[in-house]
Write a protein that holds these residues in place. Structure first.
Motif: not given
Length: 256
Positions: A94-102
């Motif tokens: 199980a996994g999700i992404i919440r990508d963004n630059l720091l």
């Protein structure tokens, strides 16, 4: 054991199994002869995979659970034990992404990813190991990623996937004497909805994204979920009992 429990040699729990890598892992383990609990946040989303497994002659059940919720995990695992038999194989996918630059990443972005990947894997492993140690046999496979080595725009995801590698090695040390092995599979570029979301985030088509990735992969192609399922199948097998605490990069070339 209740009479309704099917007589299968092993029962596996696969989280995040409604689609993508998790679904393919569930199908592969069922083909290997295991009874499989297809676990995801939305139980109804798991029914298609369960139906596929049953149509192929396998045994599976759909289970809805938030892997980051302690009570939900306890309830789900007990249900699996009652309906399929004591679980001795666990695949933490199980996994999700919440990508963004720091500088753009919110606390919610960080916490959400950590909760699903790390807290979820901890809760499942802690709960299922009771059945494994009692049986004197078990297999835990954690899904890491090449992003554990660092990836722009994924500080949260990279940290979580790196954390899973340390978690894997520690559990291997703790559980080995009980006949339980713990390993990790770290996928490279795999064609899934999650990688399609990454392409959308950076503003290019998925086909262009795959083409660019292929140029950097020594074997000359991107991966598919079946590539990961094959690796998980090995780690979950009876014959892999002398392999533990390892991280296998399935990325079409050397990593790590």
């Amino acid at each position: 054991m209740p009479p309704s429990v099917p007589d299968y040699p092993r029962t596996a729990i696969v989280t995040g199994a409604a689609r993508g890598i998790g679904a393919e892992v569930a199908r592969r383990l069922a083909a290997d002869g295991l009874a499989v609990a297809v676990v995801d946040l939305d139980e109804t989303a798991c029914t298609a995979v369960v139906d596929e497994i049953k149509s192929a002659g396998g045994c599976a059940v759909a289970v809805g659970a938030d892997v980051a919720d302690e009570a939900a995990v306890e309830k789900a695992v007990k249900r699996v034990a009652n309906e399929l038999g004591d679980p001795t194989v666990l695949v933490n996918n199980a996994g999700i992404i919440r990508d963004n630059l720091l500088f753009k990443m919110t606390l919610s972005d960080w916490d959400s990813v950590m909760n699903v990947h790390l807290r979820g894997s901890f809760l499942l492993a802690r709960t299922v190991q009771r059945y494994m140690t009692q049986a004197g046999w078990g297999r835990i496979v954690n899904l890491s990623s090449v992003s554990a080595l660092g990836n722009r725009g994924q500080a949260n995801y990279a940290a979580a996937k790196s954390g899973l590698q340390g978690f894997t090695k520690t559990l291997a040390l703790e559980l080995g004497r009980f006949g339980v092995t713990v390993n990790a599979v770290a996928p490279g570029f795999i064609e899934t909805e999650m990688t399609a979301e990454t392409a959308a985030r950076i503003g290019i088509s998925f086909d262009d994204f795959k083409e660019a990735a292929t140029k950097e992969i020594p074997v000359g192609r991107t991966g598919v979920p079946a590539d990961i399922a094959h690796a998980v199948s090995f780690f979950a097998s009876e014959d892999a009992g002398f392999v533990s605490g390892q991280v296998l990069y399935v990325a079409g070339g050397p990593k790590g």
